[in-house]
Motif scaffolding. Structure first.
Motif, mmCIF file in Angstrom:
data_model
loop_
_atom_site.group_PDB
_atom_site.id
_atom_site.type_symbol
_atom_site.label_atom_id
_atom_site.label_comp_id
_atom_site.label_asym_id
_atom_site.label_seq_id
_atom_site.Cartn_x
_atom_site.Cartn_y
_atom_site.Cartn_z
ATOM 1 N N LEU A 184 -44.700 -16.086 39.000
ATOM 2 C CA LEU A 184 -44.117 -17.175 38.209
ATOM 3 C C LEU A 184 -43.150 -16.655 37.152
ATOM 4 C CD1 LEU A 184 -47.189 -19.510 37.562
ATOM 5 C CD2 LEU A 184 -45.220 -19.992 39.029
ATOM 6 N N GLY A 185 -43.434 -15.478 36.622
ATOM 7 C CA GLY A 185 -42.584 -14.928 35.574
ATOM 8 C C GLY A 185 -42.667 -15.680 34.265
ATOM 9 N N GLN A 186 -43.774 -16.394 34.055
ATOM 10 C CA GLN A 186 -43.965 -17.187 32.844
ATOM 11 C C GLN A 186 -45.116 -16.591 32.028
ATOM 12 O OE1 GLN A 186 -41.751 -19.643 32.271
ATOM 13 N NE2 GLN A 186 -40.853 -19.189 34.272
ATOM 14 N N PRO A 187 -45.119 -16.793 30.711
ATOM 15 C CA PRO A 187 -46.190 -16.238 29.884
ATOM 16 C C PRO A 187 -47.569 -16.744 30.311
ATOM 17 C CG PRO A 187 -44.382 -17.019 28.516
ATOM 18 C CD PRO A 187 -44.108 -17.508 29.902
ATOM 19 N N ALA A 212 -43.702 -2.932 31.290
ATOM 20 C CA ALA A 212 -43.091 -3.089 29.966
ATOM 21 C C ALA A 212 -43.159 -4.511 29.440
ATOM 22 C CB ALA A 212 -41.634 -2.631 30.016
ATOM 23 N N THR A 213 -43.788 -5.423 30.192
ATOM 24 C CA THR A 213 -43.915 -6.807 29.737
ATOM 25 C C THR A 213 -44.670 -6.852 28.409
ATOM 26 O OG1 THR A 213 -43.991 -7.597 32.022
ATOM 27 C CG2 THR A 213 -44.820 -9.094 30.317
ATOM 28 N N PRO A 214 -44.117 -7.508 27.394
ATOM 29 C CA PRO A 214 -44.817 -7.577 26.101
ATOM 30 C C PRO A 214 -46.165 -8.275 26.219
ATOM 31 C CG PRO A 214 -42.519 -8.256 25.873
ATOM 32 C CD PRO A 214 -42.794 -8.174 27.344
ATOM 33 N N ALA A 215 -47.122 -7.818 25.424
ATOM 34 C CA ALA A 215 -48.458 -8.410 25.405
ATOM 35 C C ALA A 215 -48.996 -8.368 23.982
ATOM 36 C CB ALA A 215 -49.397 -7.662 26.355
ATOM 37 N N ALA A 216 -49.838 -9.331 23.648
ATOM 38 C CA ALA A 216 -50.422 -9.379 22.310
ATOM 39 C C ALA A 216 -51.830 -9.932 22.368
ATOM 40 C CB ALA A 216 -49.567 -10.234 21.364
ATOM 41 N N ALA A 217 -52.646 -9.501 21.416
ATOM 42 C CA ALA A 217 -53.974 -10.072 21.198
ATOM 43 C C ALA A 217 -54.022 -10.608 19.777
ATOM 44 C CB ALA A 217 -55.059 -9.022 21.415
ATOM 45 N N VAL A 218 -54.495 -11.837 19.631
ATOM 46 C CA VAL A 218 -54.623 -12.464 18.320
ATOM 47 C C VAL A 218 -56.110 -12.680 18.055
ATOM 48 C CG1 VAL A 218 -53.962 -14.387 16.829
ATOM 49 C CG2 VAL A 218 -52.414 -13.624 18.649
ATOM 50 N N GLY A 234 -48.602 -2.318 30.431
ATOM 51 C CA GLY A 234 -49.042 -1.068 31.044
ATOM 52 C C GLY A 234 -50.168 -0.375 30.316
ATOM 53 N N GLY A 235 -50.137 -0.377 29.001
ATOM 54 C CA GLY A 235 -51.187 0.307 28.243
ATOM 55 C C GLY A 235 -51.986 -0.614 27.356
ATOM 56 N N PHE A 236 -51.958 -1.901 27.682
ATOM 57 C CA PHE A 236 -52.529 -2.861 26.744
ATOM 58 C C PHE A 236 -54.046 -2.766 26.597
ATOM 59 C CE2 PHE A 236 -53.406 -7.270 25.201
ATOM 60 C CZ PHE A 236 -52.780 -7.100 23.971
ATOM 61 N N PRO A 237 -54.817 -2.658 27.668
ATOM 62 C CA PRO A 237 -56.269 -2.549 27.482
ATOM 63 C C PRO A 237 -56.671 -1.355 26.613
ATOM 64 C CG PRO A 237 -55.777 -3.084 29.759
ATOM 65 C CD PRO A 237 -54.464 -2.747 29.104
ATOM 66 N N ALA A 238 -56.005 -0.223 26.808
ATOM 67 C CA ALA A 238 -56.313 0.954 25.986
ATOM 68 C C ALA A 238 -55.955 0.708 24.529
ATOM 69 C CB ALA A 238 -55.557 2.172 26.520
ATOM 70 N N LEU A 239 -54.853 0.017 24.289
ATOM 71 C CA LEU A 239 -54.450 -0.293 22.922
ATOM 72 C C LEU A 239 -55.455 -1.219 22.256
ATOM 73 C CD1 LEU A 239 -52.362 -0.252 20.607
ATOM 74 C CD2 LEU A 239 -51.223 -2.189 21.751
ATOM 75 N N ILE A 253 -49.517 -12.635 27.496
ATOM 76 C CA ILE A 253 -48.715 -11.658 28.217
ATOM 77 C C ILE A 253 -47.431 -12.338 28.654
ATOM 78 C CG2 ILE A 253 -48.603 -10.155 30.244
ATOM 79 C CD1 ILE A 253 -51.729 -10.121 30.153
ATOM 80 N N GLY A 254 -46.293 -11.848 28.157
ATOM 81 C CA GLY A 254 -45.023 -12.457 28.539
ATOM 82 C C GLY A 254 -43.944 -12.235 27.506
ATOM 83 N N GLY A 255 -42.733 -12.613 27.862
ATOM 84 C CA GLY A 255 -41.581 -12.355 27.028
ATOM 85 C C GLY A 255 -41.609 -12.999 25.660
ATOM 86 N N VAL A 256 -42.347 -14.107 25.515
ATOM 87 C CA VAL A 256 -42.381 -14.784 24.217
ATOM 88 C C VAL A 256 -42.986 -13.903 23.127
ATOM 89 C CG1 VAL A 256 -42.382 -17.141 25.126
ATOM 90 C CG2 VAL A 256 -44.568 -15.920 24.824
#
Length: 265
Positions: A184-187, A212-218, A234-239, A253-256
């Protein structure tokens, strides 16, 4: 303690709007929003002012519970991996209290119909002949992101957003067709995903989503202890592990996510 009728009258005076009435023997399924009491709706406040019995989730802020000092409190929390209230017992409590003539308020985090089992409880109440009103609430999948400076939608970045749950995701992500979501290419906004984050990210990567897709945890969105951790898929779980992110937390997870650099408060 101010009587419920006076609290309700005060609310109407402050807003200039008529408040809905919670009748004896009725149940309201109320969304308490993402955490901060300021995110409550006026209808939620009206219900809190009138309730005789408050059946509440685990993550309801104590300041919200304090808005119903007159009500009997019944804890009905559910937390992944921890001892939790049984859903059948929760529903039975709602029915029993309503049949006893209580004004029952079932207070749920976020929105009762977004991964909150509100639909199950509403159906059970309907089958039991109990009158039920749904009071929507702000869901953390949108509100917590906004508070963190991450828009769920942004012109030029996305035309849709996917809300999904991480519960039940096993090896390869499980449950959902993660490959279809990647295409889908959507967040993708994930609830309750920390325990399955490795499997989910692996599934998205295997489906071809760019590492390289941006990801964040709030974590603890909208609350004073809110934390935001930003990285790439790519390295999000480790982060997330390195930063000791804990539940409750939303994952996006997504460009936003890239907008946070410009919009973060």
């Amino acid at each position: 303690m101010m009587p419920a009728t006076e609290r309700l009258a005060l609310l109407e005076q402050l807003t200039g709007l008529p408040a809905p009435r919670l009748a004896p023997g009725h149940v309201w399924l109320v969304g308490a929003g993402p955490g901060d009491p300021g995110q409550l709706t006026l209808d939620a406040l009206a219900g809190l002012a009138q309730a005789d019995c408050l059946v509440h989730d685990d993550l309801i802020d104590p300041r919200v519970l304090a808005l119903a000092p007159q009500a009997e409190r019944i804890f009905a929390g559910k937390r992944g991996g921890r001892p939790s209230a049984d859903q059948a017992d929760i529903t039975a409590t709602l029915i029993e209290r309503a049949r006893a003539g209580y004004r029952v308020l079932r207070l749920k985090g976020g929105d009762p119909f977004v991964f909150g089992r509100g639909g199950e409880e509403a159906l059970a109440l309907a089958d039991a002949g109990i009158s039920c009103r749904i009071v929507p609430g702000l869901t953390a999948g949108l509100a917590a992101l906004a508070q963190a400076g991450i828009p769920a939608t942004m012109r030029g970045i996305n035309h849709a957003v996917v809300l999904a749950t991480g519960h039940g995701a096993g090896e390869g992500g499980g449950g959902l067709d993660w490959a279809a979501l990647a295409r889908l290419g959507q967040p993708v906004v994930l609830y309750m995903a920390l325990r399955r984050l490795d499997a989910i990210c692996d599934a998205l990567l295997a489906a071809g989503l760019d590492p390289a897709t941006p990801a964040a945890a709030v974590q603890s969105g909208t609350l004073p202890g809110q934390r935001v951790v930003v990285g790439t898929l790519g390295g999000f779980p480790a982060l997330v592990r390195a930063e000791a992110v804990e539940s409750p937390a939303m994952v996006v997870i997504g460009g936003v996510v890239a907008m946070r650099g410009k919009l973060a408060p």
